[in-house]
Design a protein around this motif. Structure first.
Motif, mmCIF file in Angstrom:
data_model
loop_
_atom_site.group_PDB
_atom_site.id
_atom_site.type_symbol
_atom_site.label_atom_id
_atom_site.label_comp_id
_atom_site.label_asym_id
_atom_site.label_seq_id
_atom_site.Cartn_x
_atom_site.Cartn_y
_atom_site.Cartn_z
ATOM 1 N N PHE A 179 0.844 -1.189 0.000
ATOM 2 C CA PHE A 179 0.000 0.000 0.000
ATOM 3 C C PHE A 179 0.881 1.242 0.000
ATOM 4 O O PHE A 179 1.956 1.255 0.596
ATOM 5 C CB PHE A 179 -0.894 0.027 1.243
ATOM 6 N N SER A 180 0.404 2.287 -0.656
ATOM 7 C CA SER A 180 1.081 3.577 -0.598
ATOM 8 C C SER A 180 0.963 4.123 0.824
ATOM 9 O O SER A 180 0.114 3.682 1.612
ATOM 10 C CB SER A 180 0.455 4.554 -1.600
ATOM 11 N N LEU A 187 0.054 -1.412 -4.861
ATOM 12 C CA LEU A 187 1.014 -1.860 -5.858
ATOM 13 C C LEU A 187 1.128 -3.370 -5.764
ATOM 14 O O LEU A 187 1.289 -3.916 -4.679
ATOM 15 C CB LEU A 187 2.367 -1.202 -5.576
ATOM 16 N N THR A 188 0.987 -4.053 -6.895
ATOM 17 C CA THR A 188 1.136 -5.506 -6.920
ATOM 18 C C THR A 188 2.210 -5.886 -7.925
ATOM 19 O O THR A 188 2.396 -5.214 -8.939
ATOM 20 C CB THR A 188 -0.186 -6.211 -7.308
ATOM 21 N N ALA A 189 2.918 -6.957 -7.629
ATOM 22 C CA ALA A 189 3.886 -7.535 -8.559
ATOM 23 C C ALA A 189 3.480 -8.975 -8.775
ATOM 24 O O ALA A 189 2.872 -9.598 -7.905
ATOM 25 C CB ALA A 189 5.298 -7.449 -7.995
ATOM 26 N N GLY A 240 5.265 -11.162 -14.926
ATOM 27 C CA GLY A 240 6.232 -10.207 -15.460
ATOM 28 C C GLY A 240 5.786 -8.763 -15.399
ATOM 29 O O GLY A 240 6.447 -7.898 -15.965
ATOM 30 N N THR A 241 4.685 -8.490 -14.709
ATOM 31 C CA THR A 241 4.200 -7.112 -14.604
ATOM 32 C C THR A 241 4.065 -6.694 -13.149
ATOM 33 O O THR A 241 3.958 -7.517 -12.245
ATOM 34 C CB THR A 241 2.827 -6.919 -15.285
ATOM 35 N N ALA A 242 4.053 -5.390 -12.954
ATOM 36 C CA ALA A 242 3.636 -4.775 -11.693
ATOM 37 C C ALA A 242 2.471 -3.867 -12.073
ATOM 38 O O ALA A 242 2.442 -3.302 -13.172
ATOM 39 C CB ALA A 242 4.767 -3.975 -11.065
ATOM 40 N N ARG A 243 1.514 -3.776 -11.195
ATOM 41 C CA ARG A 243 0.329 -2.964 -11.488
ATOM 42 C C ARG A 243 0.008 -2.065 -10.312
ATOM 43 O O ARG A 243 0.200 -2.439 -9.158
ATOM 44 C CB ARG A 243 -0.865 -3.859 -11.830
ATOM 45 N N LEU A 244 -0.500 -0.892 -10.647
ATOM 46 C CA LEU A 244 -0.887 0.108 -9.664
ATOM 47 C C LEU A 244 -2.401 0.222 -9.681
ATOM 48 O O LEU A 244 -3.004 0.333 -10.756
ATOM 49 C CB LEU A 244 -0.234 1.451 -10.012
ATOM 50 N N TRP A 245 -3.013 0.183 -8.500
ATOM 51 C CA TRP A 245 -4.460 0.174 -8.369
ATOM 52 C C TRP A 245 -4.919 1.291 -7.435
ATOM 53 O O TRP A 245 -4.220 1.638 -6.489
ATOM 54 C CB TRP A 245 -4.925 -1.147 -7.758
#
Length: 86
Positions: free
Chosen positions: A28-29, A36-38, A42-47
């Protein structure tokens, strides 16, 4: 493990659609408004936490993303994997 339990809780409370493989990291920010998830995909994503909206998909690793983190001021994101790309 603690990570698996935390991931399960987050996914039940906030269904995140987008990753094609298991999550390796959640963070979490500082203001708890973004997540933020990894992933092994092969990706990281911001929600956005309040509605689960995906804000960004970070690509570029040649394999699983093993870690992702916000900078201390929350303006940048760093990712890491075993491909020597950060």
């Amino acid at each position: 493990s603690g990570l698996a339990e935390a991931l399960s809780h987050v996914e039940r409370a906030l269904p995140l659609r987008g990753h094609d493989s298991s999550l390796t990291t959640i963070e979490f920010s500082a203001d708890a408004k973004r997540l933020l998830t990894a992933s092994a995909d092969g990706t990281a994503r911001l929600w956005r936490v309040d509605d689960g909206q995906q804000l960004a998909c970070l690509e570029g690793h040649m394999g699983p993303v093993s870690d992702a983190a916000f900078s201390p001021d929350g303006t940048r994101i760093a990712t890491a994997g075993n491909d020597e790309i950060t």
